[in-house]
Design an enzyme around this catalytic site. Sequence first.
Site, short mmCIF file in Angstrom:
data_model
loop_
_atom_site.label_atom_id
_atom_site.label_comp_id
_atom_site.label_asym_id
_atom_site.label_seq_id
_atom_site.Cartn_x
_atom_site.Cartn_y
_atom_site.Cartn_z
N THR A 176 0.83 -1.21 0.00
CA THR A 176 0.00 0.00 0.00
C THR A 176 0.87 1.26 0.00
OG1 THR A 176 -1.55 -1.25 1.39
CG2 THR A 176 -1.97 1.11 1.16
N SER A 213 6.29 4.00 8.57
CA SER A 213 5.17 4.70 9.19
C SER A 213 5.06 4.40 10.69
CB SER A 213 3.89 4.37 8.44
OG SER A 213 2.86 5.21 8.86
N HIS A 214 3.92 3.88 11.11
CA HIS A 214 3.69 3.65 12.54
C HIS A 214 4.18 2.29 13.00
CE1 HIS A 214 0.54 2.06 10.08
NE2 HIS A 214 0.44 1.11 10.97
N LYS A 249 10.05 4.10 0.11
CA LYS A 249 9.13 4.33 -1.00
C LYS A 249 9.61 5.50 -1.84
CE LYS A 249 5.75 7.32 1.19
NZ LYS A 249 4.36 7.73 1.03
N ASP A 283 1.78 10.05 13.68
CA ASP A 283 2.42 8.74 13.65
C ASP A 283 3.92 8.84 13.38
OD1 ASP A 283 2.29 9.43 10.97
OD2 ASP A 283 2.01 7.36 10.31
N ASP A 285 5.92 8.65 10.83
CA ASP A 285 6.46 9.48 9.75
C ASP A 285 5.67 10.77 9.54
OD1 ASP A 285 4.29 7.97 8.79
OD2 ASP A 285 5.00 8.07 6.73
N ASP A 320 2.46 11.47 8.82
CA ASP A 320 1.36 11.70 7.87
C ASP A 320 -0.02 11.41 8.47
OD1 ASP A 320 1.79 8.97 7.91
OD2 ASP A 320 1.99 8.74 5.73
N ARG A 321 -0.06 10.73 9.62
CA ARG A 321 -1.37 10.46 10.23
C ARG A 321 -1.67 11.44 11.35
NH1 ARG A 321 -2.53 4.02 10.46
NH2 ARG A 321 -1.66 3.54 8.42
N GLU A 324 -9.86 6.58 6.43
CA GLU A 324 -10.30 6.25 7.78
C GLU A 324 -9.13 5.92 8.72
OE1 GLU A 324 -9.64 2.98 8.78
OE2 GLU A 324 -8.81 2.72 6.76
N SER A 325 -8.00 5.58 8.13
CA SER A 325 -6.82 5.18 8.90
C SER A 325 -6.07 6.40 9.43
CB SER A 325 -5.91 4.34 8.01
OG SER A 325 -5.63 5.04 6.81
N LYS A 338 -0.80 12.44 2.82
CA LYS A 338 -1.60 12.84 3.95
C LYS A 338 -0.69 13.56 4.93
CE LYS A 338 -1.58 8.14 5.96
NZ LYS A 338 -1.02 7.22 4.95
N ARG A 356 -8.89 -6.61 7.86
CA ARG A 356 -9.57 -5.41 8.34
C ARG A 356 -11.06 -5.50 8.00
NH1 ARG A 356 -5.03 -2.69 9.66
NH2 ARG A 356 -3.43 -2.19 8.10
C1 VG1 Z 1 -2.85 1.25 5.82
C2 VG1 Z 1 -4.12 2.07 5.80
C3 VG1 Z 1 -4.14 2.95 4.57
C4 VG1 Z 1 -2.88 3.82 4.53
C5 VG1 Z 1 -1.65 2.94 4.62
C6 VG1 Z 1 -0.37 3.75 4.71
O1 VG1 Z 1 -2.81 0.39 4.70
O2 VG1 Z 1 -5.25 1.24 5.86
O3 VG1 Z 1 -5.31 3.73 4.59
O4 VG1 Z 1 -2.83 4.57 3.35
O5 VG1 Z 1 -1.72 2.11 5.77
O6 VG1 Z 1 -0.40 4.60 5.81
P1 VG1 Z 1 -3.23 -1.17 4.78
O7 VG1 Z 1 -2.98 -1.71 3.41
O8 VG1 Z 1 -2.38 -1.78 5.84
O9 VG1 Z 1 -4.67 -1.19 5.17
V1 VG1 Z 1 1.04 5.04 6.57
O10 VG1 Z 1 0.75 6.24 7.65
O11 VG1 Z 1 1.33 3.49 7.29
O12 VG1 Z 1 2.11 5.35 5.39
CO CO Z 2 2.40 7.12 8.32
#
Ligand code: VG1
Ligand code: CO
Length: 544
Positions: free
Chosen positions: A20, A115-116, A128, A280, A282, A284-285, A367-368, A379, A497
Amino acid sequence: MSRRILEIDTTPFGDQKPGTSGLRKKVTVFQQPHYLENFVQSIFASIGDTGGKTLVLGGDGRFHNRTAIQTILRMAAANGFARVVVGRDGLLSTPAASCVIRARGAFGGIILSASHNPAGRNGDFGIKYNISNGGPAPESVTEAMYAHSRTLRSYRILDEGPEIDLSQEGEAHLGPMTVEVINPVTDYADLMDTLFDMDAIRRLLAGGFTICFDAMHAITGPYARTILEDRLGAPEGSVINAIPLEDFGGGHPDPNLTYAKDLADLMFSPDAPDFGAASDGDGDRNMILGRDMFVTPSDSLAIILANSAHLPGYRGRVRGVARSMPTSMAADRVAEAMGLNSFETPTGWKFFGTLLDADLATFCGEESFGTGSDHVREKDGLWAVLAWLNILAARRESVSQIVQEHWMRYGRTYYTRHDYEELDSARAQELMDELRGTSLVGTEFAGRPVVLHDDFSYTDPVDGSVSHGQGIRIITDNDARLVVRLSGTGTSGATLRLYMERHERGPSNLFNNAQTVLGEMIYSARTLLRLRERFGTDTPTVIT
Ligand code: VG1
Ligand code: CO
């Protein structure tokens, strides 16, 4: 000192498929000889001519960031880049990287982050690539990277020499390439100044409005301190856990009620400040809280859209909103009332880029805990915090009042996501295949007739690209919805999920507990998917 370009022989790894949001693996996987190098060469091979171009480089500061950056610098020089712009100490939040790519007209950027996901020696690492609009590479490009990674035989790198000192801002040289070390915060903080009514926020804070921002020992500490404390005058200490640590303090910097529990507890206690937020790993959340009030990310997007006239950077130019498919439909209801576009895309920020570039959408959300706009192509956690502070400063009402007034006007979309982590991958795949193989249309789900059951496909309205298999939707006649998909960011086993929502109107239906309101759907989903039978438990790991 002249440095030689080496062509190093290597053999492909079979598992370098970006998910993702880039390639995420355990640190120990990235530490294998050639692993990082193979993937970086696959990036450079997939993005067109790199000769003479500028690359932005930085990461969330987690363990392995420093080592990886020195390697990537040597590879960028050997692959012909003229200049690499790096955040001081190798730091750049994800939205700041997007901002710097755009502000400096760079060819693209490499962001090092998982990320987190927990960090440290035994934690996760990730990488990435973002393209020149500042946004994540589209699927066509990530697929090319994966294809290259499966066949490459060598990579290009400068021979080893003294490391570039990233602790000082300024320029250095690496072979023919210039390395420019920049303040990681300035470009980004300057951009925020152009979007929001900073004077109004300053007055709000000077008047005694109290805030707590939890940086969770990750990248946003320096950004939040500069913007909230230095520029906006919030008292020192308004930003907590503000020093980025290589292991994020052993924590899990995911801003939700489970992992940002200390902040959540504070906001529901008698000592709560007026406003609470967290970001989070990095940056972005975001999570937004008021006193005794948690704002769901889906509601936050809808509320920012509904109040966008208060935001100077957006006033009079809002074209529409885009949300990922599993995000609640709350924002669509606002867009409709305002006569604006609304779009439903697959999960992952990369799908918003074309809509923002074409000026079809202005705000986007997931939603995340992801919210953002066309100011960058990622984001943006602090952006959401500032948007809320701007709205609070303009309206002079509490977070609770603003949310409740929103529900009174548009109705409330009760929403929850239940995650089941570290499941057996084969069994999880089997569940998805079974769900795809049948149609529930005409049967009942949670006591209502099913009117739609499909596997979400998306055709990008701008470039026509098609993405299949983006998640199962089961919708009943009252617009209630169950979405089922597998995560594309995990690094061990499968994460399932389940997303559930139901829209309610009328004052007596607005102020109930979401888990209770959605109780029948939750129960029916577990039964339908036979979770206990398949996995031995039907208790979710995380509820958001
Ligand atoms: C998750 C979230 C998605 C988000 C992605 C990256 O992906 O559901 O909405 O864009 O993380 O976020 P997945 O495929 O695990 O559902 V971040 O802040 O981890 O770069
Ligand atoms: Co992130």
